[in-house]
Design an enzyme around this catalytic site. Sequence first.
Site, mmCIF file in Angstrom:
data_model
loop_
_atom_site.group_PDB
_atom_site.id
_atom_site.type_symbol
_atom_site.label_atom_id
_atom_site.label_comp_id
_atom_site.label_asym_id
_atom_site.label_seq_id
_atom_site.Cartn_x
_atom_site.Cartn_y
_atom_site.Cartn_z
ATOM 1 N N CYS A 111 7.284 -0.746 5.474
ATOM 2 C CA CYS A 111 6.775 -0.967 7.053
ATOM 3 C C CYS A 111 7.915 -1.606 7.854
ATOM 4 C CB CYS A 111 5.404 -1.478 6.913
ATOM 5 S SG CYS A 111 4.172 -0.718 6.187
ATOM 6 N N HIS A 249 4.882 -5.366 13.870
ATOM 7 C CA HIS A 249 4.501 -4.172 12.929
ATOM 8 C C HIS A 249 2.751 -4.165 12.898
ATOM 9 C CE1 HIS A 249 3.524 -1.469 9.892
ATOM 10 N NE2 HIS A 249 3.128 -2.448 8.972
ATOM 11 N N ASN A 279 -2.280 1.746 10.729
ATOM 12 C CA ASN A 279 -1.018 1.307 10.100
ATOM 13 C C ASN A 279 -0.120 2.759 9.877
ATOM 14 O OD1 ASN A 279 1.405 0.495 8.788
ATOM 15 N ND2 ASN A 279 0.206 -0.881 7.506
HETATM 16 N N1 COA Z 1 -15.871 -1.740 4.126
HETATM 17 C C1 COA Z 1 -16.677 -2.617 3.730
HETATM 18 N N2 COA Z 1 -16.457 -3.664 2.811
HETATM 19 C C2 COA Z 1 -15.132 -3.549 2.482
HETATM 20 C C3 COA Z 1 -14.267 -2.787 2.596
HETATM 21 C C4 COA Z 1 -14.634 -1.883 3.615
HETATM 22 N N3 COA Z 1 -13.650 -0.866 4.024
HETATM 23 N N4 COA Z 1 -13.143 -3.233 2.005
HETATM 24 C C5 COA Z 1 -13.530 -4.234 1.294
HETATM 25 N N5 COA Z 1 -14.326 -4.658 1.384
HETATM 26 C C6 COA Z 1 -15.456 -5.490 0.803
HETATM 27 C C7 COA Z 1 -14.784 -6.191 -0.421
HETATM 28 O O1 COA Z 1 -15.183 -5.250 -1.529
HETATM 29 C C8 COA Z 1 -15.138 -7.597 -0.564
HETATM 30 O O2 COA Z 1 -16.489 -7.344 -0.839
HETATM 31 P P1 COA Z 1 -17.226 -8.508 -1.912
HETATM 32 O O3 COA Z 1 -16.878 -9.964 -1.052
HETATM 33 O O4 COA Z 1 -18.640 -8.262 -2.173
HETATM 34 O O5 COA Z 1 -16.074 -8.556 -3.236
HETATM 35 C C9 COA Z 1 -15.204 -8.056 1.029
HETATM 36 O O6 COA Z 1 -15.281 -6.865 1.457
HETATM 37 C C10 COA Z 1 -14.056 -8.879 1.309
HETATM 38 O O7 COA Z 1 -12.880 -8.190 0.770
HETATM 39 P P2 COA Z 1 -11.658 -8.935 1.129
HETATM 40 O O8 COA Z 1 -10.587 -8.076 0.432
HETATM 41 O O9 COA Z 1 -11.616 -10.428 0.795
HETATM 42 O O10 COA Z 1 -11.124 -8.662 2.601
HETATM 43 P P3 COA Z 1 -10.376 -9.377 3.461
HETATM 44 O O11 COA Z 1 -10.756 -9.870 4.797
HETATM 45 O O12 COA Z 1 -8.942 -9.652 2.895
HETATM 46 O O13 COA Z 1 -9.711 -7.811 4.196
HETATM 47 C C11 COA Z 1 -7.965 -6.311 4.207
HETATM 48 C C12 COA Z 1 -9.183 -6.754 3.583
HETATM 49 C C13 COA Z 1 -7.306 -5.027 3.309
HETATM 50 C C14 COA Z 1 -8.431 -5.618 5.471
HETATM 51 C C15 COA Z 1 -6.957 -7.636 4.388
HETATM 52 O O14 COA Z 1 -6.797 -8.233 3.278
HETATM 53 C C16 COA Z 1 -5.702 -7.035 5.053
HETATM 54 O O15 COA Z 1 -5.450 -6.389 5.946
HETATM 55 N N6 COA Z 1 -4.581 -7.225 4.023
HETATM 56 C C17 COA Z 1 -3.343 -6.705 4.465
HETATM 57 C C18 COA Z 1 -3.112 -5.359 4.159
HETATM 58 C C19 COA Z 1 -1.779 -4.849 4.928
HETATM 59 O O16 COA Z 1 -1.585 -5.170 5.787
HETATM 60 N N7 COA Z 1 -1.398 -3.761 4.153
HETATM 61 C C20 COA Z 1 -0.165 -3.173 4.611
HETATM 62 C C21 COA Z 1 1.103 -3.790 4.691
HETATM 63 S S1 COA Z 1 2.488 -3.148 5.528
#
Ligand code: COA
Length: 361
Positions: A111, A249, A279
């Site tokens: 990215c 980004h 993204n």
């Molecule tokens: N819908 C509903 N629930 C979801 C879900 C979805 N699509 N994806 C994950 N969950 C759940 C998880 O299973 C977890 O449940 P639990 O508490 O029962 O275990 C809960 O939501 C929280 O998950 P978590 O991973 O802590 O959420 P988060 O707030 O960190 O958000 C992302 C997840 C992926 C959105 C976030 O971490 C993120 O954006 N990270 C960066 C990713 C990124 O930018 N990648 C590209 C880089 S270039």
Amino acid sequence: MINAEITGWGKCMPPNVLSNHDLEQIVDTTDEWITTRTGIKERRISHVDTSEMAYVAGMRALSAAGKTPEDIDLLIVATCSGDSIIPSTASIVQKKLGASGAAAMDLNSACSGFVYSMVVASNMIKGGANKTALLIGAEKLHYVTDYTDRATCILFGDGAGAVVMEATEEPHGVMATDLGNDGTIYDLLQVPKDGTMGEPGQRDPQMQAISMQGQGVFKQAVTGMAESATISMGKAGVGLEDVDLLIPHQANVRIIDATARRLGLDDSKVFVNIHSYGNTSGATIPVALTEALEQGRIQPGSTVVFAAFGAGMSWGSMVYKWGSRVDPLATPEIDLPPTDQTTMDILSANFDFFGMPEKLA
Ligand code: COA
């Protein structure tokens, strides 16, 4: 002194949409969860290869600059989801463009790829090796997305954007840049066996999709973008009050907000379009730049800061002083070939390979 300036810009977003409501029919998620956790409402799913989107975005950028493919001497395609590894996607795009006089290469820093490309091209131009470069960020990320994994499939989309960079002796263009990478944490975000890490002939769906430690990536993203932007601004002698627009980004609106807070930059100076496209990795920055210009968010003389982070983990930034022209010189009659396929038709190949999502089984 020779500098590099952006003289053309363009984007190509494929027509098929995958909305949060569509995803509700595929995995255990809700529009509300995706919107509040990421800011994304919909993303595009491409019916063509990465090179085709790249070609259309590239032609649009060339037209905006008043250039033809024969005018360019450097072609860089920033991609981590290109048509092939051999040859480079840039070679395929070069053939489509008929840009026979250009050196061509792919640049993969995920990215951060487009910011890396702008830094590489601007330095080649400043050093006198090149005069006119076409830089394209293009991705078909749905190809490496497992739609049984709700943690990743909500994030990524397809698309392309491009800029033309030319040599100039005017007092604008690239002011300062910063690039970095921390390979010790490469496993935070990866497609584990997309290359020679796999056995010959082995097809392991679990290892050929994007896998990610979301929270680890989140923290790296905020730190990486904010620190890099601060370094570039320091090198350029630019203070927060001088910045007219930050083009970050687009990975997660919460990452963008946290980065702006860390920098102390007001929301009104931050460009966000993640709700429409999700993204698109290497494509987010040139697509956002094109839309910022279309919306009048960049004016003659504006100071623009670009900042990105990505798998690697990589990061980069650039401080850029805009010139006098904020309108394209021309807009070509060119588009992707039309398709009768629905978004679900296109995704059916993913379902066959990675596994049928429970809700569709
Ligand atoms: N819908 C509903 N629930 C979801 C879900 C979805 N699509 N994806 C994950 N969950 C759940 C998880 O299973 C977890 O449940 P639990 O508490 O029962 O275990 C809960 O939501 C929280 O998950 P978590 O991973 O802590 O959420 P988060 O707030 O960190 O958000 C992302 C997840 C992926 C959105 C976030 O971490 C993120 O954006 N990270 C960066 C990713 C990124 O930018 N990648 C590209 C880089 S270039």
